[in-house]
Design a protein around this motif. Structure first.
Motif, PDB file in Angstrom:
ATOM      1  N   GLY A  88      -7.402 -10.981  23.032  1.00 54.14           N
ATOM      2  CA  GLY A  88      -8.790 -11.399  23.217  1.00 54.14           C
ATOM      3  C   GLY A  88      -9.397 -11.083  24.562  1.00 54.14           C
ATOM      4  N   VAL A  89      -8.600 -10.591  25.526  1.00 51.09           N
ATOM      5  CA  VAL A  89      -9.131 -10.359  26.873  1.00 51.09           C
ATOM      6  C   VAL A  89     -10.085  -9.169  26.892  1.00 51.09           C
ATOM      7  N   ASP A  90      -9.648  -8.026  26.350  1.00 52.12           N
ATOM      8  CA  ASP A  90     -10.511  -6.839  26.333  1.00 52.12           C
ATOM      9  C   ASP A  90     -11.797  -7.102  25.554  1.00 52.12           C
ATOM     10  N   MET A  91     -11.682  -7.852  24.474  1.00 51.47           N
ATOM     11  CA  MET A  91     -12.861  -8.163  23.675  1.00 51.47           C
ATOM     12  C   MET A  91     -13.857  -8.996  24.482  1.00 51.47           C
ATOM     13  N   LYS A  92     -13.356  -9.973  25.237  1.00 48.13           N
ATOM     14  CA  LYS A  92     -14.240 -10.806  26.051  1.00 48.13           C
ATOM     15  C   LYS A  92     -14.957  -9.970  27.111  1.00 48.13           C
ATOM     16  N   ILE A  93     -14.248  -9.011  27.710  1.00 45.07           N
ATOM     17  CA  ILE A  93     -14.875  -8.147  28.700  1.00 45.07           C
ATOM     18  C   ILE A  93     -15.989  -7.327  28.053  1.00 45.07           C
ATOM     19  N   GLY A  94     -15.692  -6.732  26.903  1.00 43.40           N
ATOM     20  CA  GLY A  94     -16.692  -5.928  26.207  1.00 43.40           C
ATOM     21  C   GLY A  94     -17.913  -6.731  25.799  1.00 43.40           C
ATOM     22  N   VAL A  95     -17.696  -7.935  25.290  1.00 40.54           N
ATOM     23  CA  VAL A  95     -18.809  -8.790  24.874  1.00 40.54           C
ATOM     24  C   VAL A  95     -19.685  -9.173  26.066  1.00 40.54           C
ATOM     25  N   ASP A  96     -19.059  -9.496  27.189  1.00 48.21           N
ATOM     26  CA  ASP A  96     -19.833  -9.880  28.370  1.00 48.21           C
ATOM     27  C   ASP A  96     -20.626  -8.709  28.939  1.00 48.21           C
ATOM     28  N   ILE A  97     -20.050  -7.515  28.920  1.00 43.36           N
ATOM     29  CA  ILE A  97     -20.785  -6.337  29.369  1.00 43.36           C
ATOM     30  C   ILE A  97     -22.019  -6.129  28.500  1.00 43.36           C
ATOM     31  N   ALA A  98     -21.834  -6.252  27.183  1.00 38.51           N
ATOM     32  CA  ALA A  98     -22.958  -6.088  26.261  1.00 38.51           C
ATOM     33  C   ALA A  98     -24.022  -7.162  26.488  1.00 38.51           C
ATOM     34  N   SER A  99     -23.596  -8.415  26.643  1.00 43.24           N
ATOM     35  CA  SER A  99     -24.543  -9.516  26.824  1.00 43.24           C
ATOM     36  C   SER A  99     -25.330  -9.367  28.124  1.00 43.24           C
ATOM     37  N   LEU A 100     -24.635  -9.066  29.216  1.00 46.23           N
ATOM     38  CA  LEU A 100     -25.306  -8.889  30.509  1.00 46.23           C
ATOM     39  C   LEU A 100     -26.307  -7.736  30.453  1.00 46.23           C
ATOM     40  N   SER A 101     -25.953  -6.694  29.709  1.00 48.68           N
ATOM     41  CA  SER A 101     -26.810  -5.513  29.626  1.00 48.68           C
ATOM     42  C   SER A 101     -28.036  -5.754  28.749  1.00 48.68           C
ATOM     43  N   TYR A 102     -27.825  -6.295  27.567  1.00 47.18           N
ATOM     44  CA  TYR A 102     -28.934  -6.510  26.638  1.00 47.18           C
ATOM     45  C   TYR A 102     -29.930  -7.541  27.167  1.00 47.18           C
ATOM     46  N   LYS A 103     -29.419  -8.563  27.829  1.00 50.31           N
ATOM     47  CA  LYS A 103     -30.289  -9.628  28.333  1.00 50.31           C
ATOM     48  C   LYS A 103     -30.896  -9.307  29.705  1.00 50.31           C
ATOM     49  N   LYS A 104     -30.533  -8.163  30.262  1.00 55.04           N
ATOM     50  CA  LYS A 104     -31.057  -7.737  31.562  1.00 55.04           C
ATOM     51  C   LYS A 104     -30.804  -8.790  32.637  1.00 55.04           C
ATOM     52  N   GLN A 105     -29.639  -9.411  32.594  1.00 62.99           N
ATOM     53  CA  GLN A 105     -29.315 -10.463  33.560  1.00 62.99           C
ATOM     54  C   GLN A 105     -28.912  -9.901  34.916  1.00 62.99           C
ATOM     55  N   VAL A 106     -28.497  -8.640  34.940  1.00 63.25           N
ATOM     56  CA  VAL A 106     -28.068  -8.014  36.195  1.00 63.25           C
ATOM     57  C   VAL A 106     -28.601  -6.589  36.254  1.00 63.25           C
ATOM     58  N   ASP A 107     -28.577  -6.031  37.463  1.00 64.71           N
ATOM     59  CA  ASP A 107     -28.940  -4.628  37.656  1.00 64.71           C
ATOM     60  C   ASP A 107     -27.708  -3.740  37.753  1.00 64.71           C
ATOM     61  N   GLN A 108     -26.588  -4.359  38.129  1.00 66.93           N
ATOM     62  CA  GLN A 108     -25.356  -3.602  38.328  1.00 66.93           C
ATOM     63  C   GLN A 108     -24.167  -4.401  37.810  1.00 66.93           C
ATOM     64  N   ILE A 109     -23.227  -3.683  37.200  1.00 67.29           N
ATOM     65  CA  ILE A 109     -21.948  -4.268  36.793  1.00 67.29           C
ATOM     66  C   ILE A 109     -20.836  -3.506  37.495  1.00 67.29           C
ATOM     67  N   VAL A 110     -19.963  -4.248  38.174  1.00 69.93           N
ATOM     68  CA  VAL A 110     -18.758  -3.666  38.768  1.00 69.93           C
ATOM     69  C   VAL A 110     -17.572  -4.145  37.937  1.00 69.93           C
ATOM     70  N   LEU A 111     -16.840  -3.202  37.378  1.00 71.83           N
ATOM     71  CA  LEU A 111     -15.668  -3.539  36.566  1.00 71.83           C
ATOM     72  C   LEU A 111     -14.411  -3.141  37.331  1.00 71.83           C
ATOM     73  N   ILE A 112     -13.574  -4.143  37.633  1.00 72.51           N
ATOM     74  CA  ILE A 112     -12.289  -3.875  38.285  1.00 72.51           C
ATOM     75  C   ILE A 112     -11.238  -3.767  37.192  1.00 72.51           C
ATOM     76  N   ALA A 113     -10.878  -2.547  36.861  1.00 68.75           N
ATOM     77  CA  ALA A 113      -9.963  -2.278  35.747  1.00 68.75           C
ATOM     78  C   ALA A 113      -9.492  -0.839  35.860  1.00 68.75           C
ATOM     79  N   GLY A 114      -8.571  -0.449  34.994  1.00 68.09           N
ATOM     80  CA  GLY A 114      -8.084   0.918  35.016  1.00 68.09           C
ATOM     81  C   GLY A 114      -7.872   1.486  33.637  1.00 68.09           C
ATOM     82  N   ASP A 115      -8.564   0.920  32.648  1.00 67.29           N
ATOM     83  CA  ASP A 115      -8.297   1.234  31.253  1.00 67.29           C
ATOM     84  C   ASP A 115      -9.476   1.965  30.622  1.00 67.29           C
ATOM     85  N   SER A 116      -9.197   3.061  29.930  1.00 67.77           N
ATOM     86  CA  SER A 116     -10.259   3.823  29.263  1.00 67.77           C
ATOM     87  C   SER A 116     -10.778   3.135  28.009  1.00 67.77           C
ATOM     88  N   ASP A 117     -10.188   2.002  27.628  1.00 68.45           N
ATOM     89  CA  ASP A 117     -10.679   1.255  26.462  1.00 68.45           C
ATOM     90  C   ASP A 117     -12.102   0.762  26.676  1.00 68.45           C
TER      91      ASP A 117
END
Length: 227
Positions: free
Chosen positions: A145-174
């Protein structure tokens, strides 16, 4: 001033941080993680306001597991790693603007395995089975469930225009689909692989790559930016 959300793949960060900067107490590690994230808010030409730090991980495992070398069951709930991880998460909970997103562990398919570098030595004949020690084994426990939570939050932050920038600390092409989605929504998407090499496909679908140096040293980041 643009608003930035920082998303941390905890499993990746902890493993990479230990490799780069060694072992530390839970309090020291939590402080270092927070300091490291804050370094992302200052760039040469831009200053960013922190929206929130999202930390994704799983609580430590408590189950009993059979250790093949010792020939007996080990209670992981009484292990040093369990105590460290529990305190580390508690320390993060107390930090301002840090939100924990915890998944779960696949307890039913967990077992002790030989570490990869030890397997290579055995196959090469540089060590013998009789030379194996307890530290040559590690529990292989998959997160759920961890990767799914990251993906959902990226989508939510983007669609709702809550931020201008997202920094993802990760190393996975998923995370390529999530990065592409964020960019389509006009979000500046920055990846921080903590200095590790990343998949070429992932590099193609981000707006920048940046790592911020050793958080256990004082002063400004000595990291590098690309793109």
């Amino acid at each position: 001033m643009s608003k930035t959300a920082i998303l941390v793949d905890g499993g990746f960060y902890r493993k990479r941080a230990t490799h780069l900067w060694g072992k530390h107490t839970p309090e020291e590690a939590a402080s270092a993680l927070f300091s490291y994230c804050m370094r992302h808010l200052s760039e040469r030409k831009h200053q960013h306001e922190l929206y929130r730090i999202f930390y994704y991980d799983c609580p430590p495992i408590k189950k009993q597991m059979y250790h093949p070398l010792l020939g007996k069951t080990i209670d992981l709930g009484k292990s040093e790693q369990y105590a460290w991880m529990t305190e580390f998460l508690n320390q993060l909970k107390m930090r301002r603007k840090v939100a924990l997103r915890l998944g779960s562990l696949d307890n039913n398919n967990s077992a002790f395995y030989l570490k990869y570098d030890v397997q290579k030595k055995l196959c090469a004949g540089t060590i013998q089975v009789s030379e194996l020690g307890v530290d040559d084994f590690e529990p292989n426990i998959k997160q759920k469930g961890v990767d799914m939570k990251i993906g959902v939050d990226i989508a939510s932050l983007s669609y709702k225009k809550q931020v201008d920038q997202i920094v993802l600390i990760a190393g996975d092409s998923d995370f390529v689909p999530a990065a592409k989605l964020a960019r389509r929504e006009g979000i500046d998407f920055v990846l921080d692989p903590l200095g590790a090499e990343i998949n070429a496909q992932l590099f193609e679908h981000i707006d920048g790559k940046r790592s911020c140096g050793n958080p256990y040293t004082s002063g400004k980041s000595s990291g590098k930016s690309e793109k």
